[in-house]
Design an enzyme around this catalytic site. Structure first.
Site, PDB file in Angstrom:
ATOM      1  N   SER A 188      -2.035   0.838   1.123  1.00  0.00           N
ATOM      2  CA  SER A 188      -2.265   0.711   2.560  1.00  0.00           C
ATOM      3  C   SER A 188      -1.032   0.094   3.192  1.00  0.00           C
ATOM      4  O   SER A 188      -0.168  -0.458   2.499  1.00  0.00           O
ATOM      5  CB  SER A 188      -3.485  -0.188   2.804  1.00  0.00           C
ATOM      6  OG  SER A 188      -3.587  -0.591   4.149  1.00  0.00           O
TER       7      SER A 188
ATOM      8  N   TYR B 150      -8.854  -7.538   1.497  1.00  0.00           N
ATOM      9  CA  TYR B 150      -8.343  -6.164   1.528  1.00  0.00           C
ATOM     10  C   TYR B 150      -6.859  -6.127   1.168  1.00  0.00           C
ATOM     11  O   TYR B 150      -6.426  -5.298   0.362  1.00  0.00           O
ATOM     12  CB  TYR B 150      -8.580  -5.572   2.915  1.00  0.00           C
ATOM     13  CG  TYR B 150      -8.268  -4.097   3.017  1.00  0.00           C
ATOM     14  CD1 TYR B 150      -9.141  -3.153   2.494  1.00  0.00           C
ATOM     15  CD2 TYR B 150      -7.114  -3.642   3.636  1.00  0.00           C
ATOM     16  CE1 TYR B 150      -8.868  -1.798   2.584  1.00  0.00           C
ATOM     17  CE2 TYR B 150      -6.827  -2.294   3.733  1.00  0.00           C
ATOM     18  CZ  TYR B 150      -7.716  -1.374   3.200  1.00  0.00           C
ATOM     19  OH  TYR B 150      -7.429  -0.037   3.278  1.00  0.00           O
TER      20      TYR B 150
END
Length: 269
Positions: free
Chosen positions: A141, A154
């Site tokens: 990401s 995350y």
């Protein structure tokens, strides 16, 4: 990398980036083994892929289930008799600061976002070694490059994917198996809408966070899928998806400690 008549395993293929990657591969003549916790969504993707003239099998799968992941290679082999590409895309989101996020929620996210990648790689690497041209594609990401507040869990998972991918690439150097790590920026998927919220977090904070996240998710998944598959064809070790990911990577390189202050000032303007 020539993708025609290759076989790719794609996790999280039922929607979003995973589905877009699968369809982009199918357009290039790549056969597919589509895995998703939502078997119906994976089946719908398979129907679209078959319409493009490729073979597509459906495999309902929770990447957090060790036994299910261990069983998947034999299931794929029974249909396709080979594997050349594994795209580890399945992932979930969890908002909240470190102090807000409980241990169980933190572990739940790591089981899917990081350990799922490791399990899939362990399960399929012996099969990939049988290919004359194979690749592992791990989807990290933009938060595997920068780590904003409120994304401790995350970001930890996506930084872990990045570090694992880099080390694995070095270990496999000289073999027929290469590794790519993908850093998407804001792609318009349902990940923010479906993100788990920490227990006890004020509802207005949760909704505010989701609204901010959804405003940043601008790129169409189909565009992201094309960028990623072109990166695979070009054998790129790192694939940055979107101008936001490219800018974040540049800022982090120029100012690895203070990049967040720069980003905060820019977004405030």
């Amino acid at each position: 990398m020539k993708l025609a008549n290759r076989v790719a395993v794609v996790t999280g293929a039922g929607g979003g980036i995973g589905r877009a990657i699968a369809i982009a591969l199918a357009r290039r003549g790549c056969h597919l083994a589509l895995a998703d916790i939502d078997g119906d969504a994976a089946a719908d993707c398979a129907r679209h892929a078959r319409a493009l003239g490729v073979r597509a099998s459906v495999h309902p799968l929770d990447v957090a289930d060790r036994a299910a992941v261990r069983a998947l290679p034999s299931q794929v082999d029974a249909v396709h008799n080979r594997v050349d590409l594994v795209v580890n895309n399945a992932g979930v989101a969890l908002g909240g600061s470190f102090e807000q996020v409980g241990e169980d929620d933190f572990d739940w996210l790591m089981e899917i976002n990081f350990h799922g990648v490791v399990r899939m790689t362990r399960a399929f690497l012996p099969h990939l070694r049988l290919s004359n041209d194979a690749r592992i594609v791990n989807v990290s990401s933009i938060y595997g490059i920068i780590a904003p507040p409120g994304q401790s869990a995350y970001a930890a998972s996506k930084f872990a994917v990045r570090g694992f991918s880099h080390a694995l690439r070095h270990e496999l150097e000289g073999s027929t198996v290469a590794v790519s790590v993908v850093h998407p920026g804001g792609v318009a998927t349902a990940i923010a809408k479906n993100a788990r919220a920490p227990a006890g977090a004020p509802p207005h904070e949760i909704e505010k966070g989701r609204a901010i996240a959804e405003r940043l998710l601008r790129m169409a998944p189909e565009q992201a899928g094309e960028i990623i598959v072109r990166g695979i064809e070009q054998r790129r070790a790192r694939i940055l998806v979107g101008s936001d990911a490219k800018i974040a990577a540049l800022l982090e390189r120029l100012s690895p400690v203070h990049y967040w202050q720069l980003i905060r000032k820019a977004t405030a303007r």
